[in-house]
Design a protein around this motif. Structure first.
Motif, PDB file in Angstrom:
ATOM      1  N   LEU A  69       0.876  -1.158   0.000  1.00 52.54           N
ATOM      2  CA  LEU A  69       0.000   0.000   0.000  1.00 52.54           C
ATOM      3  C   LEU A  69       0.916   1.211   0.000  1.00 52.54           C
ATOM      4  O   LEU A  69       1.534   1.527   1.013  1.00 52.54           O
ATOM      5  CB  LEU A  69      -0.883  -0.028   1.251  1.00 52.54           C
ATOM      6  CG  LEU A  69      -1.935   1.045   1.400  1.00 52.54           C
ATOM      7  CD1 LEU A  69      -2.905   1.014   0.226  1.00 52.54           C
ATOM      8  CD2 LEU A  69      -2.686   0.852   2.702  1.00 52.54           C
ATOM      9  N   SER A  70       1.041   1.885  -1.156  1.00 51.85           N
ATOM     10  CA  SER A  70       2.049   2.928  -1.262  1.00 51.85           C
ATOM     11  C   SER A  70       1.573   4.112  -2.094  1.00 51.85           C
ATOM     12  O   SER A  70       0.726   3.965  -2.973  1.00 51.85           O
ATOM     13  CB  SER A  70       3.318   2.345  -1.896  1.00 51.85           C
ATOM     14  OG  SER A  70       4.307   3.330  -2.006  1.00 51.85           O
ATOM     15  N   ALA A  71       2.166   5.278  -1.815  1.00 53.43           N
ATOM     16  CA  ALA A  71       1.882   6.482  -2.600  1.00 53.43           C
ATOM     17  C   ALA A  71       2.742   6.533  -3.862  1.00 53.43           C
ATOM     18  O   ALA A  71       2.553   7.406  -4.702  1.00 53.43           O
ATOM     19  CB  ALA A  71       2.137   7.722  -1.744  1.00 53.43           C
ATOM     20  N   ARG A  72       3.674   5.604  -3.986  1.00 57.50           N
ATOM     21  CA  ARG A  72       4.542   5.567  -5.172  1.00 57.50           C
ATOM     22  C   ARG A  72       3.754   5.004  -6.357  1.00 57.50           C
ATOM     23  O   ARG A  72       3.370   3.843  -6.360  1.00 57.50           O
ATOM     24  CB  ARG A  72       5.777   4.719  -4.910  1.00 57.50           C
ATOM     25  CG  ARG A  72       6.631   5.267  -3.786  1.00 57.50           C
ATOM     26  CD  ARG A  72       7.820   4.382  -3.513  1.00 57.50           C
ATOM     27  NE  ARG A  72       8.522   4.838  -2.308  1.00 57.50           N
ATOM     28  CZ  ARG A  72       9.498   4.168  -1.741  1.00 57.50           C
ATOM     29  NH1 ARG A  72       9.925   3.026  -2.256  1.00 57.50           N
ATOM     30  NH2 ARG A  72      10.072   4.641  -0.657  1.00 57.50           N
ATOM     31  N   HIS A  73       3.558   5.867  -7.356  1.00 53.40           N
ATOM     32  CA  HIS A  73       2.750   5.490  -8.514  1.00 53.40           C
ATOM     33  C   HIS A  73       3.577   5.015  -9.703  1.00 53.40           C
ATOM     34  O   HIS A  73       3.026   4.478 -10.653  1.00 53.40           O
ATOM     35  CB  HIS A  73       1.876   6.677  -8.965  1.00 53.40           C
ATOM     36  CG  HIS A  73       0.821   7.036  -7.984  1.00 53.40           C
ATOM     37  ND1 HIS A  73      -0.426   6.489  -8.013  1.00 53.40           N
ATOM     38  CD2 HIS A  73       0.837   7.891  -6.922  1.00 53.40           C
ATOM     39  CE1 HIS A  73      -1.156   6.991  -7.030  1.00 53.40           C
ATOM     40  NE2 HIS A  73      -0.403   7.837  -6.348  1.00 53.40           N
ATOM     41  N   ASP A  74       4.892   5.218  -9.652  1.00 50.80           N
ATOM     42  CA  ASP A  74       5.698   4.899 -10.832  1.00 50.80           C
ATOM     43  C   ASP A  74       5.837   3.384 -11.015  1.00 50.80           C
ATOM     44  O   ASP A  74       5.829   2.602 -10.061  1.00 50.80           O
ATOM     45  CB  ASP A  74       7.072   5.568 -10.760  1.00 50.80           C
ATOM     46  CG  ASP A  74       7.881   5.135  -9.562  1.00 50.80           C
ATOM     47  OD1 ASP A  74       8.877   4.439  -9.739  1.00 50.80           O
ATOM     48  OD2 ASP A  74       7.486   5.515  -8.433  1.00 50.80           O
ATOM     49  N   GLU A  75       5.958   2.991 -12.258  1.00 50.34           N
ATOM     50  CA  GLU A  75       6.013   1.585 -12.623  1.00 50.34           C
ATOM     51  C   GLU A  75       7.209   0.878 -11.994  1.00 50.34           C
ATOM     52  O   GLU A  75       7.105  -0.281 -11.565  1.00 50.34           O
ATOM     53  CB  GLU A  75       6.064   1.444 -14.145  1.00 50.34           C
ATOM     54  CG  GLU A  75       6.036   0.014 -14.624  1.00 50.34           C
ATOM     55  CD  GLU A  75       6.096  -0.104 -16.137  1.00 50.34           C
ATOM     56  OE1 GLU A  75       5.755  -1.179 -16.643  1.00 50.34           O
ATOM     57  OE2 GLU A  75       6.483   0.871 -16.814  1.00 50.34           O
ATOM     58  N   THR A  76       8.334   1.549 -11.888  1.00 46.41           N
ATOM     59  CA  THR A  76       9.538   0.933 -11.329  1.00 46.41           C
ATOM     60  C   THR A  76       9.312   0.503  -9.880  1.00 46.41           C
ATOM     61  O   THR A  76       9.734  -0.586  -9.485  1.00 46.41           O
ATOM     62  CB  THR A  76      10.728   1.910 -11.421  1.00 46.41           C
ATOM     63  OG1 THR A  76      10.894   2.294 -12.784  1.00 46.41           O
ATOM     64  CG2 THR A  76      12.002   1.276 -10.918  1.00 46.41           C
ATOM     65  N   ALA A  77       8.660   1.344  -9.092  1.00 46.31           N
ATOM     66  CA  ALA A  77       8.394   0.999  -7.692  1.00 46.31           C
ATOM     67  C   ALA A  77       7.508  -0.237  -7.605  1.00 46.31           C
ATOM     68  O   ALA A  77       7.738  -1.130  -6.780  1.00 46.31           O
ATOM     69  CB  ALA A  77       7.732   2.169  -6.970  1.00 46.31           C
ATOM     70  N   LYS A  78       6.508  -0.294  -8.480  1.00 50.87           N
ATOM     71  CA  LYS A  78       5.610  -1.455  -8.493  1.00 50.87           C
ATOM     72  C   LYS A  78       6.372  -2.721  -8.883  1.00 50.87           C
ATOM     73  O   LYS A  78       6.232  -3.767  -8.239  1.00 50.87           O
ATOM     74  CB  LYS A  78       4.454  -1.222  -9.465  1.00 50.87           C
ATOM     75  CG  LYS A  78       3.528  -0.111  -9.019  1.00 50.87           C
ATOM     76  CD  LYS A  78       2.463   0.155 -10.063  1.00 50.87           C
ATOM     77  CE  LYS A  78       1.629   1.364  -9.670  1.00 50.87           C
ATOM     78  NZ  LYS A  78       0.600   1.675 -10.659  1.00 50.87           N
ATOM     79  N   ILE A  79       7.182  -2.618  -9.902  1.00 54.61           N
ATOM     80  CA  ILE A  79       7.961  -3.773 -10.364  1.00 54.61           C
ATOM     81  C   ILE A  79       8.913  -4.247  -9.267  1.00 54.61           C
ATOM     82  O   ILE A  79       9.013  -5.443  -8.990  1.00 54.61           O
ATOM     83  CB  ILE A  79       8.727  -3.435 -11.660  1.00 54.61           C
ATOM     84  CG1 ILE A  79       7.743  -3.258 -12.819  1.00 54.61           C
ATOM     85  CG2 ILE A  79       9.766  -4.503 -11.982  1.00 54.61           C
ATOM     86  CD1 ILE A  79       8.357  -2.667 -14.076  1.00 54.61           C
ATOM     87  N   ASN A  80       9.600  -3.313  -8.630  1.00 54.67           N
ATOM     88  CA  ASN A  80      10.548  -3.672  -7.572  1.00 54.67           C
ATOM     89  C   ASN A  80       9.847  -4.373  -6.409  1.00 54.67           C
ATOM     90  O   ASN A  80      10.363  -5.356  -5.864  1.00 54.67           O
ATOM     91  CB  ASN A  80      11.304  -2.443  -7.076  1.00 54.67           C
ATOM     92  CG  ASN A  80      12.275  -1.909  -8.103  1.00 54.67           C
ATOM     93  OD1 ASN A  80      12.673  -2.620  -9.025  1.00 54.67           O
ATOM     94  ND2 ASN A  80      12.649  -0.652  -7.960  1.00 54.67           N
ATOM     95  N   ALA A  81       8.686  -3.868  -6.026  1.00 55.11           N
ATOM     96  CA  ALA A  81       7.941  -4.476  -4.914  1.00 55.11           C
ATOM     97  C   ALA A  81       7.463  -5.873  -5.278  1.00 55.11           C
ATOM     98  O   ALA A  81       7.589  -6.821  -4.485  1.00 55.11           O
ATOM     99  CB  ALA A  81       6.764  -3.594  -4.524  1.00 55.11           C
ATOM    100  N   LEU A  82       6.922  -6.025  -6.471  1.00 54.73           N
ATOM    101  CA  LEU A  82       6.439  -7.344  -6.898  1.00 54.73           C
ATOM    102  C   LEU A  82       7.592  -8.324  -7.068  1.00 54.73           C
ATOM    103  O   LEU A  82       7.478  -9.492  -6.682  1.00 54.73           O
ATOM    104  CB  LEU A  82       5.622  -7.215  -8.183  1.00 54.73           C
ATOM    105  CG  LEU A  82       4.304  -6.438  -8.021  1.00 54.73           C
ATOM    106  CD1 LEU A  82       3.705  -6.107  -9.382  1.00 54.73           C
ATOM    107  CD2 LEU A  82       3.315  -7.209  -7.159  1.00 54.73           C
TER     108      LEU A  82
END
Length: 160
Positions: free
Chosen positions: A78-91
Motif C-alpha cells: 500500500l504505497s503512494a509511489r505510482h511509478d512503474e519501477t516501484a511497483k515492479i521492484n515491490a512485486l
C-alpha cells in the motif's frame, strides 16, 4: 482468526485499517516502522501483511525481502509511489499485490480477501469416491474394483 500485520508510518491510516480489518474479523498488529514490523512478524507470524514502501527507518522493499526469507504469507503493498519501477521492484521482491494511495477501502479489503484465498488451500478434496469407482482429479486416476481405467485427455477434460 486471520492475523494481519499492517505497516505504515501514518497513524490515521493505521487506525482506519485496524478498524476495517477488525470489523472483518481479523486480528490486527500494527507497526509504524520496519524494525517494529519485523519484530512483530517474528513474535507472531502474520497470515497476511499490508506494507507501505515509504517507512522512516528502512524501505518497505527491505521488509518484503526480509519476510520472504522465511514466510510465504501474502503481502499487499500500500504505497503512494505510482511509478512503474516501484511497483515492479515491490512485486519482484515478493509482494503479491500493489495498491496505490489514495485507495478505496472496499477495494483494498477485496484485494486482501483475494490474496488470502490464493494463499489458503481449498477445502475440497479432488477425490470423488463412490461404491463403484474412485476418481482422483489431482492424480488423474479412475479406479474400480477391477483396476485402473485409462482415459484420454478429452475424456479427462469432460470428466473434470
Amino acid at each position: 482468526m486471520i492475523r494481519v500485520l499492517v505497516v505504515d508510518d501514518d497513524p490515521h491510516l493505521l487506525r482506519a485499517l485496524t478498524i476495517a480489518l477488525t470489523a472483518g474479523g481479523h486480528q490486527v498488529a500494527t507497526a509504524a516502522d520496519a524494525r517494529t514490523a519485523l519484530n512483530a512478524a517474528a513474535a507472531a507470524p502474520p497470515d497476511l501483511a499490508v506494507i507501505d514502501l515509504g517507512l522512516p527507518d528502512l524501505d518497505g522493499i527491505t521488509v518484503i525481502e526480509s519476510l520472504r526469507g522465511w514466510s510465504s504469507a501474502p503481502i499487499v503493498v500500500l504505497s503512494a509511489r505510482h511509478d512503474e519501477t516501484a511497483k515492479i521492484n515491490a512485486l519482484d521482491a515478493g509482494a503479491d499485490d500493489y495498491v496505490t494511495k489514495p485507495f478505496g477501502m472496499g477495494e483494498l479489503l477485496a484485494r486482501i480477501r483475494a490474496a488470502l484465498r490464493r494463499a489458503t488451500p481449498g477445502d475440497d478434496q479432488p477425490v470423488v469416491a463412490t461404491a463403484a469407482f474412485t476418481v482422483d482429479l489431482a492424480a488423474k486416476r479412475v479406479t474400480t474394483a477391477s483396476g485402473e481405467i485409462r482415459l484420454t485427455p478429452t475424456e479427462w477434460h469432460l470428466l473434470e
